[in-house]
Structure formats: C-alpha cells, structure tokens
Design a protein around this motif. Structure first.
Motif, mmCIF file in Angstrom:
data_model
loop_
_atom_site.group_PDB
_atom_site.id
_atom_site.type_symbol
_atom_site.label_atom_id
_atom_site.label_comp_id
_atom_site.label_asym_id
_atom_site.label_seq_id
_atom_site.Cartn_x
_atom_site.Cartn_y
_atom_site.Cartn_z
ATOM 1 N N GLU A 123 46.855 50.481 118.305
ATOM 2 C CA GLU A 123 46.329 51.384 117.803
ATOM 3 C C GLU A 123 44.954 50.843 119.404
ATOM 4 O O GLU A 123 45.137 50.104 119.588
ATOM 5 C CB GLU A 123 45.199 50.755 116.868
ATOM 6 N N ARG A 124 43.788 52.592 118.897
ATOM 7 C CA ARG A 124 42.943 52.345 120.130
ATOM 8 C C ARG A 124 41.667 53.037 119.444
ATOM 9 O O ARG A 124 41.674 54.087 118.753
ATOM 10 C CB ARG A 124 43.312 52.872 121.345
ATOM 11 N N LEU A 125 40.756 52.562 118.868
ATOM 12 C CA LEU A 125 39.398 53.003 118.035
ATOM 13 C C LEU A 125 38.508 53.524 118.891
ATOM 14 O O LEU A 125 38.056 55.003 117.988
ATOM 15 C CB LEU A 125 39.305 51.537 117.427
ATOM 16 N N THR A 126 38.108 53.472 120.379
ATOM 17 C CA THR A 126 36.779 54.513 120.828
ATOM 18 C C THR A 126 37.687 54.700 121.731
ATOM 19 O O THR A 126 39.002 54.364 122.948
ATOM 20 C CB THR A 126 35.911 53.651 120.644
ATOM 21 N N THR A 127 37.166 55.731 123.053
ATOM 22 C CA THR A 127 37.243 56.634 123.487
ATOM 23 C C THR A 127 36.640 55.616 125.270
ATOM 24 O O THR A 127 35.970 54.646 124.069
ATOM 25 C CB THR A 127 36.840 57.828 123.936
ATOM 26 N N ASP A 128 36.543 55.696 126.040
ATOM 27 C CA ASP A 128 36.090 54.690 126.970
ATOM 28 C C ASP A 128 34.881 55.131 127.401
ATOM 29 O O ASP A 128 34.549 56.550 127.253
ATOM 30 C CB ASP A 128 37.363 54.975 128.517
ATOM 31 N N LEU A 129 34.679 54.451 128.413
ATOM 32 C CA LEU A 129 32.829 54.325 128.980
ATOM 33 C C LEU A 129 32.859 55.025 129.980
ATOM 34 O O LEU A 129 32.337 56.352 130.312
ATOM 35 C CB LEU A 129 31.937 53.420 128.551
ATOM 36 N N SER A 130 33.874 55.059 130.416
ATOM 37 C CA SER A 130 34.528 55.627 131.745
ATOM 38 C C SER A 130 35.029 56.580 132.021
ATOM 39 O O SER A 130 36.357 56.599 131.013
ATOM 40 C CB SER A 130 34.210 54.309 133.090
ATOM 41 N N PRO A 131 35.192 58.287 133.210
ATOM 42 C CA PRO A 131 35.707 58.217 133.412
ATOM 43 C C PRO A 131 37.867 57.615 133.541
ATOM 44 O O PRO A 131 37.718 56.847 134.047
ATOM 45 C CB PRO A 131 35.369 58.957 134.187
ATOM 46 N N SER A 132 38.755 58.499 132.561
ATOM 47 C CA SER A 132 39.728 57.862 133.614
ATOM 48 C C SER A 132 40.856 58.678 134.875
ATOM 49 O O SER A 132 41.888 59.193 134.715
ATOM 50 C CB SER A 132 40.557 58.478 131.881
ATOM 51 N N ASP A 133 39.596 59.454 135.135
ATOM 52 C CA ASP A 133 40.411 60.222 135.841
ATOM 53 C C ASP A 133 40.615 59.760 137.382
ATOM 54 O O ASP A 133 39.917 58.853 137.774
ATOM 55 C CB ASP A 133 39.558 61.796 136.046
ATOM 56 N N PHE A 134 40.704 60.459 138.735
ATOM 57 C CA PHE A 134 40.684 60.128 139.582
ATOM 58 C C PHE A 134 39.235 60.711 140.766
ATOM 59 O O PHE A 134 39.197 60.044 141.946
ATOM 60 C CB PHE A 134 41.957 60.704 140.462
ATOM 61 N N GLY A 135 38.271 60.100 140.100
ATOM 62 C CA GLY A 135 36.982 60.913 140.784
ATOM 63 C C GLY A 135 36.339 59.628 141.805
ATOM 64 O O GLY A 135 35.334 60.295 142.075
ATOM 65 N N TRP A 136 36.523 58.311 141.370
ATOM 66 C CA TRP A 136 36.419 56.761 142.009
ATOM 67 C C TRP A 136 36.911 56.094 142.641
ATOM 68 O O TRP A 136 36.893 55.533 142.641
ATOM 69 C CB TRP A 136 35.877 56.385 141.461
ATOM 70 N N VAL A 137 37.941 57.483 143.951
ATOM 71 C CA VAL A 137 39.001 56.998 144.779
ATOM 72 C C VAL A 137 37.905 57.466 146.210
ATOM 73 O O VAL A 137 37.220 57.816 146.269
ATOM 74 C CB VAL A 137 39.447 57.849 144.883
#
Length: 515
Positions: A123-137
């Motif tokens: 289970e996971r109760l919240t989304t993440d605060l940081s983006p989940s994509d590859f934008g910070w490479v």
C-alpha cells in the motif's frame, strides 16, 4: 505466503521505519549538539540503541534511499543520481518482508522514479513530493553547464519562520495518513504483522521553520559554522566544485543569512521530532508499542554552512553521517555503539530482527546483519563504503570508512584521507602529507580493485544519455506521468449500506473500545 489467522504472526514484531530528509546527525542533541531540542528522539535513544557513526551509502536522496532499501551499493542498482530508476527486478526490504508474511505500507516520500512506484510496498498512502520522471538527470558530457533544477543559495538567503509551506503541507498529510493507517491496521482482521514507513520532507531545504518551533530558538544563541567559508579560489577541491555547482557568488550570503538558515533548520528538526512524538503516542494508545521495532534515520545530512558548504553531495561527515536509532523487541536499552555502520546494514538487520532472514545466506548483499549488536551492544566489524555519481562532478567518487579513518578517492579529484579520532572536523588531509604516502597508495590500490571506476563512469554517462533522450520524448505530445496516484476506496470508508454484515466503523476504531 501470509500466515493464516490464528498463527503466530501477532507475536512477530511490527516494524515502523521513520525517515527524515537531510537531517544531519551532528545537528541532534544525542549526537552532541548543545542547542537543538528533540525530546522524543532523545527518549527513544535512551530506551533503545543509538549508532553514533552511521553513514548513508551516498550523499544524495535517491541513491541513498535505494541503497538502504536493497542492501546494495548504488552502483550495483544503477542508482547514480536523483533521476535514477530502481529496477523492478531487484528485491527490496519490503519484498523480503512481504514474502515472509508482513503487510507493507508507505506514507510519504521515497523518491521512486519510473513506472514502478511501489517496489514491494503493498500500500502507498500519498504521492511523492519529488517528480518521478527523468527530468533531473545530470550531464557529465557537459559537466560545467548549470541545469535549471540545480540547488542555489536562494534557500539560505530566504530562510526564516513560516506559518505554512509546501513541505509542511506534505509532512502533515503523510504523518496523518500514517497514524490513520495504524488505527485501521489495529482494527483490521488482517493477522499479519506490519512494516510501515513514514518518510517526510523536513528538515530538507528550503529552510522554513514553523513559527512555534522557530520561537524555541533565538538568533543570539545560534551556533555559527566552526569552519568558515573561504574565498572561492582558496577553497579545497570539494569546496571549489560546490561553489561552481550552487554558489558562484550570485546570491550574497552573510552572517545574518547563515544564522537564520541554521535557526530555521533547527526549528524544522524540532518539528520533525514532534511528528515522531505523534507516531509514538498513536502506537502507545493502540497498544502496539510493546511489539513494534522503531527505526529512525535520515537519507543524508546537511553541511549547514560548514566550510561554506550547504546541503550534501560530498563525503564530509556533515553530509554523510546520519542518525540511526532503533528501539523495540530484540533491541537493547540505553546502548550507544561507536563503530561505523551503514544504511546498507539495515536490510539484513531488520530481516533478522523480524525473523524473516531465511533467504539472507543466498544474497550477495553489501550490508551486514547488526542484530547481535542491536541486541547486546556487540561491536560490529567491517568497512563502511560510499559512492557519489551525480551533479557537481564528472567522475565517480568513492569512500572507504575503516576504523577511525576515512578515505575518499576519485580519478577526477585529489585524494582525501582523514583520521577522525584525531581530527573530527576533517581539517587535515593526510593524503597531502608525505608521511602517509604508503597508506594512501594502499588504499588507492584497494579502491581500484573494489570498483571498476572507468567502467562505472562509462555506465553513468550512457545511462544519463538514455534517460535524457527518454525524458525529451515523453514530454512531447500527450504526457502520461509516472507520479503515484493514491488509491482510495470510499465504499469502505465511514458509514455505508453495502452488505448486511458490515461492522460498525465507529466501534472498530473507537479508543478506548466501547464498553
């Protein structure tokens, strides 16, 4: 497979992992800070076991977290930077516990990148605060280019008290949902023990201290950095790199700004302690405190202006030394363990404490089982290793922490060697002293044997190129985000009329129970 009702699962310990973000061990009273107030952490330390010299495996969020969750060095799982994807085929602590009959849940941030946003959490109760994509490479092909997402000293210049902030909103939500989940878990018919993770944003910058915690401190009492900032040209190689990464003299920082940033950070640490207190109160009210192993740590530290450095991204103790406190079944009381340990040790240790370590013998982990140390205070043996492969550099950097010494090595940087017993502030680089040339040569040879540094550099660059291309492609046309979307089944919340035999939701959650 989960054990059936009526089994011994109720006697197996629950596990509650509390992760703070960028909380430096050296900023806590139980690690020697004379000013900061964390009464709940201090009580936890007094009742459990505190590791005085615990280290993260990488001084950056995602690589540190992925290493901790897998028991593997970041390079072994491709966790090079904050836009790295943890492969779904690599087992995490949650996979092992879940396979052994645990119920696993995450509330808050874990910096997962990519389509797999669970990695063993049921289970996971919240989304993440940081983006989940590859934008910070990062871009080691062009290491001198400044990326728009890099840190700057704006968070230091704007530090101060706040009445509301993004991180406050997030941490309140994550903590509330974790406590709510504990109440539901206690009322549930699910017989399995649980592994619940609460992971919050604070005291990560921006340095915005909630006003009532800001008011616990005053400007005159705030301690200033022991090692002041030097002119850019006079800094050591690490300082010059960090200056080029997030400083560059673009945002002037003086004594007033440093003092306010540190005061705000201390306020954020005290706020984090209150969040921990809320969890502890919920455990006690539910009668779960007697059979729950608590683990409190942080993904990395914060330099807080020492040497003119902020944030992390280096191997000085301010950035890589983290709090690590355990308390509960199988954990000794009032113990302080001085020998260096690693986040990599948590997976085998928690599996052993939870009685779920049957598969450990077949696993080639980089961490050690510290359950004997946790139980009896036995002195752990072995090295502590670290890696950094992200922005600010263009070669991998590795650390070997052995005994009282710390060795930091890279093919692209001057070597560092410190004796932390004689020089705890890391002011004297013994690698510059000819008297230590043999020790430096031996450690250099060892680092070259342990790591294929040239091969690793090529892997990092190829990974960066692939991920930048993918990000460019996936942000063109219709976008399908990877960011986790919490699921809520409102048909099972509050009062409903589905089914004849549904229990009264108030009676199942009421504390104390209805007579």
């Amino acid at each position: 497979m989960p054990s059936p009702p009526g089994s011994q699962d109720r006697q197996r310990p629950n596990i509650l992992l509390v992760m703070f973000d960028q909380m430096a061990a050296l900023a806590l009273p139980d690690y020697g800070h004379p000013l900061v107030r964390t009464p709940h952490l201090s009580r936890l330390a007094a009742r459990g076991t505190l590791f005085e010299r615990a280290y993260c495996a990488s001084p950056l969020c995602s690589p540190s977290r992925f290493a901790m969750l897998t028991g593997l060095l970041p390079s072994r799982v491709g966790a090079y930077d904050n836009a790295s994807e943890l492969p779904s085929g690599i087992p995490t602590l949650m996979h092992h516990l879940r396979a052994a009959g645990y119920r696993t849940c995450l509330s808050g941030k874990m910096d997962f990148t990519g389509a797999d946003q669970l990695h063993g959490y049921e289970e996971r109760l919240t989304t993440d605060l940081s983006p989940s994509d590859f934008g910070w490479v990062p871009d080691w092909d062009h290491p001198d280019e400044i990326q728009p997402w890099y840190h700057t000293l704006q968070s230091v210049a704007e530090a101060g008290p706040c009445d509301y902030s993004l991180s406050l909103q997030y941490d309140e939500e994550a903590t509330f949902k974790a406590i709510q989940w504990l109440h539901k878990a206690k009322a549930s018919a699910d017989p399995r023990p649980f592994m619940l993770t609460l992971s919050v944003m604070q005291p990560h910058d921006p340095y915005q201290g909630l006003r009532r915690f800001w008011n616990l401190y005053d400007d005159d009492s705030i301690d200033m950095p022991i090692l002041p900032a030097l002119q850019a040209a006079m800094r050591d190689p690490v300082g010059r790199r960090m200056y080029a990464l997030y400083d560059r003299g673009e945002i002037p920082i003086g004594e007033a700004e440093i003092r306010r940033a540190r005061r705000a950070y201390y306020a954020m640490v005290s706020y984090c302690d209150e969040l921990l207190g809320r969890l502890l109160a919920a455990l006690a009210a539910l009668g779960l405190d007697r059979n729950t192993i608590l683990v409190v740590t942080s993904d990395h530290g914060d330099m807080l202006g020492e040497r003119g450095l902020w944030y992390k991204m280096n191997f000085f103790d301010g950035a890589v030394r983290v709090p690590l406190i355990l308390q509960g079944p199988g954990v000794g009381t009032g113990q302080r363990i001085a020998e260096p340990v690693s986040h990599l040790d948590l997976l085998p240790t928690l599996l052993a404490l939870g009685g779920s370590d049957a598969a450990l013998a077949a696993m080639a982990l980089d961490g050690r089982d510290l359950s004997e140390s946790v139980a009896s205070g036995a002195r752990p043996q072995g090295d502590v290793l670290g890696e950094y492969m992200a922005e600010g550099y263009d070669h991998p950097i590795v650390m070997i922490r052995r005994g009282t010494r710390k060795f930091v090595y890279s093919r692209g940087e001057p070597t560092q060697l410190y004796d932390l017993a004689a020089d705890p502030r890391e002011e004297r680089n013994l690698a510059l002293n000819p008297a230590h040339k043999d020790a430096v040569r031996n450690l250099t040879d060892e680092a070259e044997r342990r790591w294929d540094l040239e091969g690793l550099r090529k892997d990092v660059i190829e990974s960066q190129r692939r991920r930048r291309l993918i990000h460019q492609a996936l942000t063109a046309g219709r976008i399908s985000p990877w960011d986790y979307e919490p699921r809520a089944d409102v048909s099972n919340e509050y009062y409903r009329n589905y089914g004849r035999d549904q229990p009264d939701p108030d009676r199942s959650l009421r504390l104390p129970p209805a007579p």
